[in-house]
Scaffold this motif. Structure first.
Motif, PDB file in Angstrom:
ATOM      1  N   GLN A 147       0.857  -1.188   0.000  1.00  0.00           N
ATOM      2  CA  GLN A 147       0.000   0.000   0.000  1.00  0.00           C
ATOM      3  C   GLN A 147       0.890   1.234   0.000  1.00  0.00           C
ATOM      4  N   LEU A 148       0.585   2.160  -0.902  1.00  0.00           N
ATOM      5  CA  LEU A 148       1.308   3.430  -0.991  1.00  0.00           C
ATOM      6  C   LEU A 148       0.328   4.553  -0.673  1.00  0.00           C
ATOM      7  N   VAL A 149       0.710   5.422   0.242  1.00  0.00           N
ATOM      8  CA  VAL A 149      -0.168   6.514   0.647  1.00  0.00           C
ATOM      9  C   VAL A 149       0.576   7.831   0.510  1.00  0.00           C
ATOM     10  N   GLU A 150       0.088   8.688  -0.393  1.00  0.00           N
ATOM     11  CA  GLU A 150       0.693   9.994  -0.605  1.00  0.00           C
ATOM     12  C   GLU A 150       0.062  11.037   0.309  1.00  0.00           C
ATOM     13  N   SER A 151       0.832  12.071   0.581  1.00  0.00           N
ATOM     14  CA  SER A 151       0.332  13.213   1.339  1.00  0.00           C
ATOM     15  C   SER A 151       1.164  14.426   0.979  1.00  0.00           C
ATOM     16  N   GLY A 152       0.681  15.597   1.384  1.00  0.00           N
ATOM     17  CA  GLY A 152       1.453  16.818   1.186  1.00  0.00           C
ATOM     18  C   GLY A 152       0.981  17.702   0.058  1.00  0.00           C
ATOM     19  N   GLY A 153      -0.013  17.260  -0.698  1.00  0.00           N
ATOM     20  CA  GLY A 153      -0.529  18.100  -1.767  1.00  0.00           C
ATOM     21  C   GLY A 153      -1.274  19.309  -1.214  1.00  0.00           C
ATOM     22  N   GLY A 154      -1.631  20.212  -2.115  1.00  0.00           N
ATOM     23  CA  GLY A 154      -2.365  21.398  -1.687  1.00  0.00           C
ATOM     24  C   GLY A 154      -2.387  22.445  -2.779  1.00  0.00           C
ATOM     25  N   SER A 155      -2.809  23.653  -2.413  1.00  0.00           N
ATOM     26  CA  SER A 155      -2.897  24.773  -3.344  1.00  0.00           C
ATOM     27  C   SER A 155      -1.885  25.837  -2.942  1.00  0.00           C
ATOM     28  N   VAL A 156      -1.077  26.256  -3.907  1.00  0.00           N
ATOM     29  CA  VAL A 156      -0.057  27.270  -3.655  1.00  0.00           C
ATOM     30  C   VAL A 156      -0.015  28.242  -4.821  1.00  0.00           C
ATOM     31  N   PRO A 157       0.461  29.459  -4.601  1.00  0.00           N
ATOM     32  CA  PRO A 157       0.649  30.379  -5.719  1.00  0.00           C
ATOM     33  C   PRO A 157       1.901  30.027  -6.498  1.00  0.00           C
ATOM     34  N   ALA A 158       1.985  30.512  -7.728  1.00  0.00           N
ATOM     35  CA  ALA A 158       3.180  30.285  -8.545  1.00  0.00           C
ATOM     36  C   ALA A 158       4.413  30.782  -7.798  1.00  0.00           C
ATOM     37  N   GLY A 159       5.493  29.994  -7.899  1.00  0.00           N
ATOM     38  CA  GLY A 159       6.707  30.309  -7.177  1.00  0.00           C
ATOM     39  C   GLY A 159       6.799  29.659  -5.820  1.00  0.00           C
ATOM     40  N   GLY A 160       5.703  29.076  -5.372  1.00  0.00           N
ATOM     41  CA  GLY A 160       5.687  28.439  -4.058  1.00  0.00           C
ATOM     42  C   GLY A 160       6.309  27.054  -4.070  1.00  0.00           C
ATOM     43  N   SER A 161       6.276  26.412  -2.904  1.00  0.00           N
ATOM     44  CA  SER A 161       6.888  25.092  -2.717  1.00  0.00           C
ATOM     45  C   SER A 161       5.932  24.140  -2.007  1.00  0.00           C
ATOM     46  N   CYS A 180       5.201   3.612   2.255  1.00  0.00           N
ATOM     47  CA  CYS A 180       4.939   2.250   1.770  1.00  0.00           C
ATOM     48  C   CYS A 180       4.668   1.339   2.963  1.00  0.00           C
ATOM     49  N   THR A 181       3.508   0.705   2.952  1.00  0.00           N
ATOM     50  CA  THR A 181       3.155  -0.191   4.049  1.00  0.00           C
ATOM     51  C   THR A 181       2.731  -1.556   3.508  1.00  0.00           C
ATOM     52  N   ARG A 182       2.627  -2.520   4.404  1.00  0.00           N
ATOM     53  CA  ARG A 182       2.164  -3.870   4.090  1.00  0.00           C
ATOM     54  C   ARG A 182       3.033  -4.570   3.044  1.00  0.00           C
ATOM     55  N   SER A 183       4.292  -4.224   2.994  1.00  0.00           N
ATOM     56  CA  SER A 183       5.181  -4.840   2.020  1.00  0.00           C
ATOM     57  C   SER A 183       5.849  -6.069   2.614  1.00  0.00           C
ATOM     58  N   GLY A 184       5.936  -7.135   1.830  1.00  0.00           N
ATOM     59  CA  GLY A 184       6.623  -8.332   2.277  1.00  0.00           C
ATOM     60  C   GLY A 184       8.117  -8.255   2.073  1.00  0.00           C
ATOM     61  N   TYR A 185       8.583  -7.200   1.435  1.00  0.00           N
ATOM     62  CA  TYR A 185       9.991  -7.002   1.160  1.00  0.00           C
ATOM     63  C   TYR A 185      10.476  -5.743   1.843  1.00  0.00           C
ATOM     64  N   ASN A 210       8.353  -0.185  -7.846  1.00  0.00           N
ATOM     65  CA  ASN A 210       8.758  -1.248  -8.756  1.00  0.00           C
ATOM     66  C   ASN A 210       9.591  -2.245  -7.958  1.00  0.00           C
ATOM     67  N   ILE A 211       9.061  -3.468  -7.783  1.00  0.00           N
ATOM     68  CA  ILE A 211       9.728  -4.461  -6.951  1.00  0.00           C
ATOM     69  C   ILE A 211      11.061  -4.905  -7.542  1.00  0.00           C
ATOM     70  N   ASN A 212      11.269  -4.716  -8.837  1.00  0.00           N
ATOM     71  CA  ASN A 212      12.524  -5.114  -9.459  1.00  0.00           C
ATOM     72  C   ASN A 212      13.663  -4.156  -9.133  1.00  0.00           C
ATOM     73  N   ALA A 213      13.335  -3.072  -8.421  1.00  0.00           N
ATOM     74  CA  ALA A 213      14.342  -2.110  -7.965  1.00  0.00           C
ATOM     75  C   ALA A 213      15.090  -1.452  -9.112  1.00  0.00           C
ATOM     76  N   ILE A 214      14.534  -1.487 -10.307  1.00  0.00           N
ATOM     77  CA  ILE A 214      15.163  -0.843 -11.452  1.00  0.00           C
ATOM     78  C   ILE A 214      14.385   0.418 -11.771  1.00  0.00           C
TER      79      ILE A 214
END
Length: 126
Positions: A3-17, A24-29, A101-105
């Motif tokens: 499971q991959l969970v993204e965060s940190g998005g939002g609305s910013v003015p041009a020039g912002g950061s 990554c969770t629930r990975s067997g590797y 990518n589990i192949n690590a490439i």
């Protein structure tokens, strides 16, 4: 199932950061076995490669459209990959997806990635 969970998005003015995170969770590797990438998709456009990073973090690659403004990194102890986005432009507006990518490439091709997050919206106003 990974499971991959993204965060940190939002609305910013041009020039912002913004700094996106993807955990990554629930990975067997161990997380170091995964090459990671960020893609984005703007309305009515296809999915576009943004940046990738090897499992060790020693190799990174950014698309020309973001080179010098965005930086990908990872913390394998936290099972997390980041995308630091600076000098944002309205053209950067999109849903940003984390991929593994589990192949690590590292690859710039979306179909080479096995797992995807749900996406996080980034909106840059002019």
């Amino acid at each position: 199932q990974v499971q991959l969970v993204e965060s940190g998005g939002g609305s910013v003015p041009a020039g912002g950061s913004l700094n996106l995170s993807c955990i990554c969770t629930r990975s067997g590797y161990s997380f170091i076995n995964y090459a990671m990438a960020w893609f984005r998709q703007a309305p009515a456009k296809g999915r576009e490669f943004v940046a990738n990073i090897a499992g060790t973090g020693m190799t990174t690659y950014q698309a020309n459209s973001v080179k010098g403004r965005f930086m990908i990194s990872r913390d394998n102890a936290k099972n997390t990959v980041y995308l630091q986005m600076n000098s944002l432009k309205p053209d950067d507006t999109a849903v940003y997806y984390c991929a593994a990518n589990i192949n690590a490439i590292p690859s710039r091709v979306a179909k080479n990635y096995d797992y995807w997050g749900q996406g996080t919206q980034v909106t840059v106003s002019s």
